[in-house]
Each structure stands twice: as C-alpha cells, then as structure tokens.
Design an enzyme around this catalytic site. Structure first.
Site, PDB file in Angstrom:
ATOM      1  N   ARG A  58       0.831  -1.209   0.000  1.00 39.48           N
ATOM      2  CA  ARG A  58       0.000   0.000   0.000  1.00 39.48           C
ATOM      3  C   ARG A  58       0.862   1.255   0.000  1.00 39.48           C
ATOM      4  O   ARG A  58       0.559   2.232  -0.671  1.00 39.48           O
ATOM      5  CB  ARG A  58      -0.968   0.008   1.202  1.00 39.48           C
ATOM      6  CG  ARG A  58      -1.735   1.307   1.322  1.00 39.48           C
ATOM      7  CD  ARG A  58      -2.992   1.291   2.192  1.00 39.48           C
ATOM      8  NE  ARG A  58      -3.011   0.307   3.243  1.00 39.48           N
ATOM      9  CZ  ARG A  58      -2.321   0.373   4.390  1.00 39.48           C
ATOM     10  NH1 ARG A  58      -1.549   1.415   4.640  1.00 39.48           N
ATOM     11  NH2 ARG A  58      -2.401  -0.586   5.274  1.00 39.48           N
ATOM     12  N   TYR A 110     -17.507  17.242 -14.096  1.00 39.97           N
ATOM     13  CA  TYR A 110     -17.818  15.813 -14.142  1.00 39.97           C
ATOM     14  C   TYR A 110     -18.888  15.514 -13.085  1.00 39.97           C
ATOM     15  O   TYR A 110     -18.769  15.958 -11.935  1.00 39.97           O
ATOM     16  CB  TYR A 110     -16.533  15.023 -13.878  1.00 39.97           C
ATOM     17  CG  TYR A 110     -16.751  13.537 -13.831  1.00 39.97           C
ATOM     18  CD1 TYR A 110     -17.046  12.835 -14.987  1.00 39.97           C
ATOM     19  CD2 TYR A 110     -16.679  12.844 -12.629  1.00 39.97           C
ATOM     20  CE1 TYR A 110     -17.270  11.468 -14.945  1.00 39.97           C
ATOM     21  CE2 TYR A 110     -16.889  11.479 -12.578  1.00 39.97           C
ATOM     22  CZ  TYR A 110     -17.190  10.807 -13.747  1.00 39.97           C
ATOM     23  OH  TYR A 110     -17.411   9.457 -13.691  1.00 39.97           O
ATOM     24  N   ASP A 182      -8.531  19.544 -13.276  1.00 40.57           N
ATOM     25  CA  ASP A 182      -8.849  18.207 -13.779  1.00 40.57           C
ATOM     26  C   ASP A 182      -8.579  18.215 -15.286  1.00 40.57           C
ATOM     27  O   ASP A 182      -9.286  18.883 -16.041  1.00 40.57           O
ATOM     28  CB  ASP A 182     -10.314  17.876 -13.466  1.00 40.57           C
ATOM     29  CG  ASP A 182     -10.701  16.453 -13.859  1.00 40.57           C
ATOM     30  OD1 ASP A 182     -10.092  15.915 -14.821  1.00 40.57           O
ATOM     31  OD2 ASP A 182     -11.614  15.880 -13.237  1.00 40.57           O
ATOM     32  N   LYS A 207      -9.768   7.209 -18.726  1.00 41.74           N
ATOM     33  CA  LYS A 207     -10.201   7.778 -20.000  1.00 41.74           C
ATOM     34  C   LYS A 207      -9.031   7.735 -21.006  1.00 41.74           C
ATOM     35  O   LYS A 207      -8.487   6.680 -21.242  1.00 41.74           O
ATOM     36  CB  LYS A 207     -10.733   9.190 -19.762  1.00 41.74           C
ATOM     37  CG  LYS A 207     -11.683   9.294 -18.550  1.00 41.74           C
ATOM     38  CD  LYS A 207     -12.959   8.494 -18.715  1.00 41.74           C
ATOM     39  CE  LYS A 207     -13.797   8.390 -17.452  1.00 41.74           C
ATOM     40  NZ  LYS A 207     -14.113   9.627 -16.770  1.00 41.74           N
TER      41      LYS A 207
HETATM   42  C1  LIG Z   1     -14.307   9.972 -15.434  1.00 36.56           C
HETATM   43  C2  LIG Z   1     -13.935  11.269 -14.864  1.00 36.56           C
HETATM   44  C3  LIG Z   1     -13.655  11.407 -13.503  1.00 36.56           C
HETATM   45  C4  LIG Z   1     -13.796  10.264 -12.516  1.00 36.56           C
HETATM   46  O1  LIG Z   1     -12.886   9.263 -12.771  1.00 36.56           O
HETATM   47  P1  LIG Z   1     -13.129   7.698 -12.430  1.00 36.56           P
HETATM   48  O2  LIG Z   1     -11.870   7.071 -12.872  1.00 36.56           O
HETATM   49  O3  LIG Z   1     -14.327   7.270 -13.199  1.00 36.56           O
HETATM   50  O4  LIG Z   1     -13.367   7.626 -10.956  1.00 36.56           O
HETATM   51  C5  LIG Z   1     -13.269  12.647 -13.044  1.00 36.56           C
HETATM   52  N1  LIG Z   1     -13.169  13.711 -13.876  1.00 36.56           N
HETATM   53  C6  LIG Z   1     -13.448  13.609 -15.191  1.00 36.56           C
HETATM   54  C7  LIG Z   1     -13.324  14.820 -16.051  1.00 36.56           C
HETATM   55  C8  LIG Z   1     -13.841  12.398 -15.733  1.00 36.56           C
HETATM   56  O5  LIG Z   1     -14.121  12.322 -17.042  1.00 36.56           O
END
Ligand SMILES: *Cc1c(COP(=O)(O)O)cnc(C)c1O
Length: 393
Positions: A58, A110, A182, A207
């Site tokens: 961890r 998001y 983000d 993504k």
């Molecule tokens: C998908 C997404 C998240 C969350 O990510 P996960 O891996 O699904 O927990 C956060 N911000 C954006 C812009 C996203 O597209």
C-alpha cells in the site's frame, strides 16, 4: 490540418518520455524491456525496519512507482501519485482540508465530482460554492477568508466551456488558495496545467490516458514538495491505491498516448465540422472551432482538442433517443477517451445526479448529446451519424 498553427505545438519529446522514462532495462537484473509487474504485497527487509526500498504494497510498489514517475514527467511535474479511480484521487485530495474550509468549484464539472462535493464533502463540513469559471471575476468575488481550494475543469463537462488556467492559477497564488485542474479531457499531450501555474493536476486515467477502456484508475501530479508529502501520506493513510496489474496496463496504454491523441484530434475535428453544417444539429460545442465563444483562450493554452465534445440536436428527448438508438458504430455508453466511439445523453446518464434545476439553468437539456470520437476510420463514423440523423422525422 489538425493542430492548426493557432494552437500551441504538440509537446516535444512526449512520446519518448512515455516510452522510456524510468523504465531503462538495465535497472533490473532480468534486463527486461517491459517493466516487471510486481504483485507481491510485501517486501523482505535486511533487518528489522531495514527495508531495501519497499516495505508494504500500500505504501509503495515498483510497478506503481514507475507509472507515477512517468506521469509526473509527462506533466513537467516533479511528483506523481496514483489511486484506485479518478474519484479516489479526488477523495484523497479532500483529506488535505479541514471542517469549515471553503471550496470554489466550476458549475459544470464531471457529474461524480459534483456529487462528491454536494453529497459527501459537505457531510465533513466543507462549504462548497459552484460558480461559472468562464468569468473569473465571479470566482474572485466568491473567495472568502476560509477559501482553501479552487477546482477547475477545462474544458467543462459536458458543456465544453473553457477556463483560463493561467488566470485561475494567479487568482489562487494571490490569495494563497490551492488550484487544482482536472485535465482528464485533454491529457498532458494537449494541455499542461503545471506549466500554466496550477498547483495540482488531476486525472481519471480511466479515460484517454489508459485509452483502452479496461482500467479504472486516477492520478495527480504536482511540483509542490510540501503538497506532495501530504498527499503521499494520505495515499497510504486513506488507502485508495490502484492494483499493480492496473498500473502495468496504464503504463502500457501511455506508450501510444501521443499517436492516439493525434488521431482523436483529427477524427474529432472532422466529426465536429460535419455536425456543424448538418441541418438536424442546432449547435456544436467544440472548443477547437472558431465558432466557440472561448476559442481564443482555448487556442492559447492547449495543443488543440481531443475527441470528446457535445452538440444540441434539433428536437426533444424522443428525437435524441431515436438518434442514439440508431447508431451502429458508436455505442451508447458512459465514459470517454477509449479507442472506440461512444455516444451518450448527459441529462439521463452521466449528469443525472446533477439537480434538475441546475441542469436546466446551465443548459444540460434532453437534446444535448455528448460524443467520445474514437480512432476508427472517420468516414465510418460520419456515415454512422448521418444514417442515425435520417431516422429522426
Ligand atoms: C471519469 C472522470 C472522472 C472520474 O474518474 P473515475 O476514474 O471514473 O473515478 C473525473 N473527472 C473527469 C473529467 C472524468 O471524465
């Protein structure tokens, strides 16, 4: 054609970093070209409290460590940390704050980010304001004496509004507030927020970064040593770490990030141009086209757009459903950034958790469709959209 000269150039040396950084074969006995996947949960020590480097999985793992270093370097940052999901990254980051602290978050983020702030963070005493970040005077006016975090997402999701990262970062610096960006929608190949002054960059690696729609994982990067030490502590203390196998897969996905993003950009632009002239389309929200209201800010801070954007269809919910149901190459699904093309209806899918009155106020209506344009042959994608439009009467 794509990456027209109006945009920043693609970053130099990016693919080389993704392929080679921290993974020179000479550093492990086997001389393996592919970095070893280490699944062991624990590591033998020379004596009590005398570890070679790793102690318990961890707190640190060699496969994860490589990925974290590569991610940091792709962002021109000093440090990287990975987590079990994008949202586990967000949750861990919230561990930096105290009961009573104030957060300013974009009003179009998001869906899961908004839900975390609205329904979880408030339970722990964080006070959150959602404001329109396209006007930074509004953000500035929302700053209170207890504001500790400014949360930027750009382009916003699903409305593709653009936030001026440098200006937001300066606002944070002037007021001693941490600025997080983000960067999931563009990746460091197309946008580098650390270079623009952000304190922390955050990713859903699920993504574009992994790009193969087979891993859920998140990451953050920073060049601020103090923040890194605190976040590294929280990664271990809160425990939201990814598995070594998933780290191995994401590291593999990064090898093709540069060429994938180039193709997503080309295909996305072609599809956006096709939609823009289509009689059944009311409006296309694509920041890399001159028709976008913040095109000028966008072109100065990015190397162009990716394959994810939205458009308003002429019609109502029933027409949007007819259109989506008729698609053959595009699959109806949430998520984005994989090699395959996806389409979705934010009002009832990804953004269903946004309160209806807030959705209506900002324009997430039932005729708003979000596409994640993949890297298939673009003629096939356009033909698929065309035949789906023809099904609407
Ligand atoms: C998908 C997404 C998240 C969350 O990510 P996960 O891996 O699904 O927990 C956060 N911000 C954006 C812009 C996203 O597209």
């Amino acid at each position: 054609m794509s990456n027209e000269q109006e945009f920043l150039p693609f970053p130099k040396g990016f693919a080389t970093t993704a392929i080679h950084h921290s993974q020179e074969a000479d550093q492990w006995d086997s001389m393996a070209i592919v970095p070893p996947l280490v699944t062991s949960t624990t590591f033998k020590q020379y004596g009590p409290a005398k570890p070679k480097q790793y102690e318990y999985g961890r707190s640190g793992n060699p496969t994860r460590n490589i990925l974290e270093q590569v991610l940091a370097n792709l962002d021109n940052a000093k440090y990287g940390l990975t987590f079990a999901s994008g949202l586990a990254t967000h949750s861990t980051l919230l561990g930096l704050f105290n009961n009573g602290d104030h957060v300013i978050c974009g009003d179009d983020v998001y869906g899961g980010t908004g839900r975390l702030f609205r329904q979880v963070a408030t339970k722990f005493g964080l006070d959150v304001s959602f404001v329109d970040f396209t006007n930074l005077a509004v953000v500035k006016n929302s700053i209170k004496s207890n504001t500790k975090l400014i949360w930027v997402e750009t382009p916003t999701n699903p409305l593709m509004k653009i936030v001026d990262i440098k200006a937001a970062a300066n606002l944070g610096k002037d007021n001693n507030i941490i600025v997080v960006v983000d960067n999931t929608f563009l990746t460091p190949y197309l946008q580098r927020p650390i270079d623009l002054g952000a304190d922390i960059v955050i990713y859903s690696l699920s993504k574009y970064m992994n790009g193969h729609s087979d891993v859920i994982m998140g990451a953050l990067t920073t060049s601020n040593e103090e923040l890194y030490e605190k976040l590294k502590f929280l990664q271990n203390a809160m425990g939201g770490i990814p598995s070594p196998f998933d780290c191995y897969l994401v590291n593999r996905g990064l090898k093709t990030l540069a060429i994938r993003m180039q193709q997503h950009q080309k295909n996305g632009l072609a599809v956006a141009k096709f939609l823009e002239q289509h009689p059944k389309v009311e409006k296309v929200l694509y920041p890399g086209l001159k028709s976008h209201p913040q095109y000028d800010v966008f072109r100065k801070q990015t190397s162009g757009h990716s394959g994810t954007f939205s458009f308003y269809l002429k019609g109502v919910l029933k027409d949007a459903e007819t259109f989506l149901n008729a698609l053959n190459v595009f699959a109806i699904a949430e998520s984005l950034g994989g090699y395959e093309s996806l389409a979705e209806l934010p009002s009832v899918m990804t953004h269903a958790s946004v309160p209806p009155e807030h959705r209506a106020a900002i324009g997430i209506t039932d005729n708003l469709i979000r596409l994640s344009v993949g890297i298939e042959d673009v003629e096939d994608l356009i033909a698929d959209l065309e035949q789906a439009f023809s099904k609407i009467d």
